[in-house]
Design a protein around this motif. Structure first.
Motif, short mmCIF file in Angstrom:
data_model
loop_
_atom_site.label_atom_id
_atom_site.label_comp_id
_atom_site.label_asym_id
_atom_site.label_seq_id
_atom_site.Cartn_x
_atom_site.Cartn_y
_atom_site.Cartn_z
N SER B 239 -5.78 48.35 51.81
CA SER B 239 -7.05 48.84 51.26
C SER B 239 -7.01 50.36 51.07
O SER B 239 -7.54 50.88 50.08
CB SER B 239 -8.21 48.46 52.18
N VAL B 240 -6.38 51.05 52.02
CA VAL B 240 -6.24 52.51 51.91
C VAL B 240 -5.38 52.87 50.69
O VAL B 240 -5.60 53.87 50.01
CB VAL B 240 -5.64 53.09 53.21
N GLY B 246 -7.04 52.43 42.63
CA GLY B 246 -8.13 51.97 41.77
C GLY B 246 -8.67 53.06 40.87
O GLY B 246 -9.31 52.79 39.86
N LEU B 247 -8.42 54.32 41.26
CA LEU B 247 -8.91 55.45 40.45
C LEU B 247 -7.86 55.94 39.44
O LEU B 247 -8.15 56.84 38.64
CB LEU B 247 -9.31 56.61 41.37
N MET B 257 -16.36 57.75 33.21
CA MET B 257 -17.28 58.07 34.31
C MET B 257 -17.77 56.81 35.03
O MET B 257 -17.85 56.79 36.26
CB MET B 257 -18.47 58.85 33.77
N ILE B 258 -18.15 55.78 34.26
CA ILE B 258 -18.65 54.55 34.89
C ILE B 258 -17.55 53.94 35.76
O ILE B 258 -17.77 53.60 36.93
CB ILE B 258 -19.09 53.52 33.82
N GLY B 263 -15.01 52.73 40.82
CA GLY B 263 -13.75 52.77 41.56
C GLY B 263 -13.87 53.53 42.86
O GLY B 263 -13.33 53.11 43.89
N LEU B 264 -14.61 54.65 42.82
CA LEU B 264 -14.76 55.49 44.02
C LEU B 264 -15.59 54.76 45.09
O LEU B 264 -15.15 54.61 46.24
CB LEU B 264 -15.43 56.81 43.64
N VAL B 265 -16.77 54.30 44.70
CA VAL B 265 -17.66 53.62 45.66
C VAL B 265 -17.03 52.32 46.16
O VAL B 265 -17.03 52.03 47.35
CB VAL B 265 -19.05 53.36 45.02
#
Lengths: 51, 322
Positions: B239-240, B246-247, B257-258, B263-265
């Motif tokens: 996951s780390v 994912g970004l 941006m979306i 991806g961040l959250v």
């Protein structure tokens, strides 16, 4: 060993009928797919020819 | 000569004699054959392949694109069918899978094998004719990888089964890109990597809860071989790794941006839920934490790919960088 003939129940006959219809629909879909694909591959120029 | 509907012939095959499979009546319902294709997996494959096609900076004729997507889905379904044929004995002893058509006795194993092989060959050939032979080759590779390498070999022999086997599930975006461009590009490769790294935490979260069933079925899942604690640490490690990966589309310019926000959250939530899995190791709380991660991992991947689809397909793309 030769195949053994076996009586089908009405339920089995109905299932076979549904399977046959499904196979017919898939074959019809394949025909359509190949037709549409051929037209798409040839492009709009296929209609542009002297009459 | 008219056919006699009340008569048929039954022949035995060695395949039908595979153990743990109940004797069956003559042929199943149409729905049973459809179930052999794992329709939910097919839907996911259509979705990820479509995103692979969409993020590609090129275009394909929509008719050819739609037929290609259909063939990718059929190919994926065929590999699922072959998997069910091979794993019928395992499926019969697990509650999640014992009602599948073969272990339940609604379809004979030989029928499933014929069905799967026919669809495999057919889908690859039509994809080759419709799009190009690179995408057809990738689809063929995916089918062989899932049905032979994963199902027949890795699944029953190593705890890394779903890590390596995850490649099969990760390939559809790459096939989608190959349909459009006839080549393998950065976008498809990055999406492949995201699904590939996402697979272990997703499946191992479920395996933590279903460890007993996997043990009964003789499948060496990670919790059964390395133990639950080691599995929890590995889930967190993946996951780390997944969160920054994912970004990657943002930094490579095809995620806006979306996507960046999702991806961040989502990536942070994956890490946070993995930490919960690591911390809660006993009783119902442990199962709950694992199932929360399992459920969220599906949502995470769905949102990531939906964001890409919305940005590229609906014109919502706003670059984060530059």
């Amino acid at each position: 060993m030769s195949p053994v003939p076996q009586q089908l129940t009405p339920d089995e006959i109905q299932r076979r009928r549904k399977r046959s219809i499904a196979i017919a629909m898939v074959l019809a879909a394949l025909v359509l797919i190949f037709y549409v694909l051929t037209i798409a591959k040839l492009g709009p120029q296929v209609l542009n020819r002297p009459l | 000569m008219a056919a006699t509907p009340s008569m048929t012939t039954l022949s035995n095959s060695a395949i039908s004699d595979r153990p743990f499979v109940e004797a069956t009546t003559s042929g199943g319902e149409v729905a049973d054959y459809f179930a052999l294709l794992k329709p939910r997996v097919m839907a996911l494959v259509i979705f990820t392949a479509l995103v692979g096609m969409t993020v590609t900076p090129s275009h394909v004729n929509p008719v050819i694109g739609a037929i290609s997507l259909l063939m990718i889905a059929v190919g994926a379904g065929a590999s699922g069918c072959l998997n069910m044929w091979w794993d019928a004995d395992v499926d019969a002893v697990m509650t999640r899978t014992r009602t599948r058509p073969i272990p339940a006795g609604r379809i004979q194993p030989g029928e499933a094998l014929s069905f799967g092989l026919t669809l495999s060959v057919g889908s690859v050939l039509v994809l080759g004719l419709a799009a190009n032979w690179l995408s057809a080759g990738l689809l063929a590779f995916t089918i062989v990888f899932y049905a032979v390498i994963y199902s027949m070999w890795l699944k029953r022999s190593t705890a890394q089964n779903i890590v390596i086997g995850g490649a099969a599930g990760a390939l559809p975006p790459m096939i989608g890109q190959a349909v459009v461009t006839g080549s393998i590009g950065v976008e498809g490769t990055v999406l492949f990597l995201i699904i590939f790294i996402w697979t272990p935490p997703h499946f191992w979260a479920l395996a933590l809860v279903k460890a007993g069933e996997y043990a009964r079925a003789g499948i060496p899942m990670m919790p059964n071989t390395a133990g639950p604690d080691s599995t929890r640490r590995q889930i967190l490690a993946y996951s780390v790794l997944l969160a920054p990966l994912g970004l990657a589309p943002v930094f490579l310019g095809f995620g806006g941006m979306i996507y960046g926000l999702v991806g961040l959250v989502g990536g942070l939530a994956m890490v946070a839920l993995s930490v919960q899995v690591l911390r809660r190791r006993e009783g119902e709380a442990a199962n709950k934490a694992a199932m929360s991660l399992f459920g969220f991992s599906i949502l995470y991947l769905f949102l990531l790919f939906s964001a890409l689809l919305a940005e590229q397909g609906l014109g919502l793309f706003r670059p984060v960088l530059g």
